[in-house]
Design a protein around this motif. Structure first.
Motif, short mmCIF file in Angstrom:
data_model
loop_
_atom_site.label_atom_id
_atom_site.label_comp_id
_atom_site.label_asym_id
_atom_site.label_seq_id
_atom_site.Cartn_x
_atom_site.Cartn_y
_atom_site.Cartn_z
N GLU A 40 6.74 3.69 3.72
CA GLU A 40 5.37 4.20 3.81
C GLU A 40 4.43 3.27 3.06
O GLU A 40 4.63 2.97 1.89
N PHE A 41 3.39 2.80 3.76
CA PHE A 41 2.38 1.92 3.18
C PHE A 41 1.15 2.75 2.82
O PHE A 41 0.72 3.59 3.60
N SER A 42 0.58 2.48 1.65
CA SER A 42 -0.61 3.21 1.23
C SER A 42 -1.48 2.33 0.34
O SER A 42 -0.96 1.61 -0.52
N ASN A 43 -2.78 2.40 0.58
CA ASN A 43 -3.72 1.67 -0.29
C ASN A 43 -4.60 2.62 -1.09
O ASN A 43 -5.62 2.23 -1.63
N GLY A 44 -4.19 3.89 -1.12
CA GLY A 44 -4.95 4.89 -1.84
C GLY A 44 -5.86 5.70 -0.94
O GLY A 44 -6.28 6.80 -1.29
N THR A 45 -6.16 5.16 0.25
CA THR A 45 -7.01 5.85 1.21
C THR A 45 -6.30 6.09 2.53
O THR A 45 -6.30 7.20 3.07
N ASP A 46 -5.67 5.05 3.05
CA ASP A 46 -4.96 5.13 4.32
C ASP A 46 -3.46 4.99 4.10
O ASP A 46 -3.01 4.42 3.10
N SER A 47 -2.68 5.49 5.07
CA SER A 47 -1.23 5.35 4.99
C SER A 47 -0.65 5.17 6.39
O SER A 47 -1.26 5.55 7.40
N LEU A 48 0.53 4.58 6.43
CA LEU A 48 1.24 4.34 7.69
C LEU A 48 2.72 4.22 7.35
O LEU A 48 3.07 3.68 6.30
N SER A 49 3.58 4.72 8.22
CA SER A 49 5.01 4.64 7.93
C SER A 49 5.82 4.29 9.17
O SER A 49 5.39 4.55 10.30
N ASP A 258 16.92 -10.92 18.37
CA ASP A 258 16.70 -10.34 19.69
C ASP A 258 15.30 -10.54 20.24
O ASP A 258 15.11 -10.70 21.45
N TYR A 259 14.29 -10.51 19.38
CA TYR A 259 12.92 -10.59 19.88
C TYR A 259 11.99 -11.24 18.87
O TYR A 259 12.29 -11.33 17.68
N ALA A 260 10.84 -11.67 19.38
CA ALA A 260 9.86 -12.37 18.56
C ALA A 260 9.12 -11.40 17.65
O ALA A 260 8.83 -10.26 18.02
N THR A 261 8.80 -11.87 16.45
CA THR A 261 8.03 -11.06 15.50
C THR A 261 6.59 -10.94 15.98
O THR A 261 5.96 -11.93 16.35
N ASN A 262 6.08 -9.71 16.00
CA ASN A 262 4.75 -9.46 16.56
C ASN A 262 4.07 -8.35 15.76
O ASN A 262 4.59 -7.24 15.67
N PHE A 263 2.91 -8.65 15.17
CA PHE A 263 2.14 -7.68 14.40
C PHE A 263 0.92 -7.18 15.17
O PHE A 263 -0.01 -6.65 14.57
N GLU A 264 0.93 -7.31 16.47
CA GLU A 264 -0.24 -6.95 17.27
C GLU A 264 -0.68 -5.51 17.04
O GLU A 264 -1.88 -5.20 17.00
N GLY A 265 0.27 -4.61 16.87
CA GLY A 265 -0.05 -3.20 16.77
C GLY A 265 -0.80 -2.79 15.52
O GLY A 265 -1.29 -1.66 15.45
N ILE A 266 -0.91 -3.66 14.52
CA ILE A 266 -1.62 -3.29 13.29
C ILE A 266 -2.92 -4.06 13.12
O ILE A 266 -3.57 -3.95 12.07
N GLN A 267 -3.33 -4.81 14.12
CA GLN A 267 -4.51 -5.67 13.98
C GLN A 267 -5.78 -4.88 13.70
O GLN A 267 -6.70 -5.37 13.04
N SER A 268 -5.86 -3.64 14.18
CA SER A 268 -7.06 -2.83 13.94
C SER A 268 -6.87 -1.85 12.79
O SER A 268 -7.76 -1.05 12.49
N SER A 269 -5.71 -1.89 12.14
CA SER A 269 -5.42 -0.96 11.04
C SER A 269 -6.05 -1.43 9.74
O SER A 269 -6.06 -2.64 9.44
N PRO A 270 -6.60 -0.51 8.94
CA PRO A 270 -7.13 -0.90 7.62
C PRO A 270 -6.03 -1.40 6.68
O PRO A 270 -6.32 -1.99 5.64
N LYS A 272 -3.73 -3.60 7.69
CA LYS A 272 -3.25 -4.84 8.29
C LYS A 272 -2.90 -5.89 7.24
O LYS A 272 -1.78 -6.42 7.21
N SER A 273 -3.83 -6.21 6.36
CA SER A 273 -3.60 -7.27 5.37
C SER A 273 -2.47 -6.92 4.43
O SER A 273 -1.64 -7.77 4.07
N MET A 274 -2.41 -5.65 4.04
CA MET A 274 -1.37 -5.20 3.13
C MET A 274 0.01 -5.33 3.75
O MET A 274 0.95 -5.83 3.12
N ILE A 275 0.15 -4.88 4.99
CA ILE A 275 1.45 -4.92 5.66
C ILE A 275 1.89 -6.36 5.89
O ILE A 275 3.06 -6.72 5.67
#
Length: 283
Positions: A40-49, A258-270, A272-275
């Motif tokens: 679980e990622f958190s910056n004090g305001t937003d979170s994602l897991s 198996d597959y290429a690393t891709n962070f496309e899904g977090i590009q609009s997430s607040p 993003k930089s933290m992850i």
């Protein structure tokens, strides 16, 4: 009164650091483990897991596959193979590439199976001085020590009794002086059970480990770990740990990616930089 004095003496005794490290790596188990954990990622305001699935042979040989939320399965793909100090991945062109494992890489600290390797990591991370030679562990068969003699060694200035998460620990590292603005790096190992409780790096990032549980083949692993750096917090909770048998070597080869690393899904997430920083520095 005598019992109180004896308890104090036993509590205050600090064994040689070599013995502390040897007992610590004995809790790392043997063979290959599959570890499934929630991140679980958190910056004090937003979170994602999401989930991480690890295959671990030792501190040098591992494999990580991220299982993102189902709605992002095609847009978030993270997979690494760790082998001989290098982290391998596939780029978007599906070509293998490697880079030196970061000095902040977390997982290796909980999977050292050799005390010399753990000692070297402490030196590399400036937790103990490079010029320091650790006191040897006394041997029952040593010809230098008679059975009736008490083994004595010079106290090591980088080992002291400390406390972390309300338990007594062996604190490895030079204590922070009053004049220093930043906390010094250190490793805190629970006194009686020899479990890693806290690690602090020179850049002030810090991880705590709690609720250690026993698993197959002698592994004692924390069910919960919390990493903090700046305003960022990453909580790691173990979902399952399984000992794996059979031929596992192929899973730790770069050719098995198996597959290429891709962070496309977090590009609009607040977050993003933290992850991205987390996977660049701590993974």
């Amino acid at each position: 009164m005598w019992s109180l004095f004896l308890s104090f003496v036993l509590w205050a005794y600090i064994p040689p650091s070599k013995m502390i490290l040897q007992r610590t790596v004995e809790n790392s188990g043997s063979g290959v483990y599959a570890i499934d954990q929630e991140i679980e990622f958190s910056n004090g305001t937003d979170s994602l897991s999401w989930r991480e699935i690890w295959l671990v042979e030792n501190d040098k040989t591992m494999r990580l596959t991220v299982a993102p939320p189902k709605d992002q399965a095609d847009k978030i793909k993270i997979q690494y193979v760790y082998e001989s100090g290098q982290r391998w991945s596939l780029n978007l062109a599906k070509k293998r590439e490697s880079q030196k494992i970061s000095a902040d890489f977390i997982e290796r600290w909980f999977h050292f199976r050799n005390s010399d390797a753990l000692q070297n990591a402490l030196i590399q991370n400036q937790i103990i001085p490079e010029s320091t030679s650790m006191a040897p562990i006394p041997s029952a068969n040593s010809k230098k020590i008679k059975p009736t003699e008490e083994f004595k060694y010079e106290p090591e200035n980088f080992v002291r009794l400390g406390r972390s998460q309300n338990v007594v620990t062996y604190a490895l590292g030079i204590p922070t002086s009053v004049s220093e603005e930043k906390l010094t790096p250190g490793l805190w190992i629970e006194q009686d059970l020899f479990l890693i409780r806290k690690i602090r790096w020179t850049n002030q990032a810090e991880i705590t480990a709690d609720d250690h549980a026993p698993y197959a083949k002698g592994l004692l692993f924390p069910k919960k770990r919390i990493l903090r750096w700046g305003p960022n917090t990453v909580t790691m909770k173990v979902l399952n740990v399984v000992s794996r048998s059979g031929k596992m070597n192929s899973f730790f080869q770069p050719q098995s990616l198996d597959y290429a690393t891709n962070f496309e899904g977090i590009q609009s997430s607040p977050l993003k930089s933290m992850i991205e920083e987390f996977y660049a520095r701590f993974r």
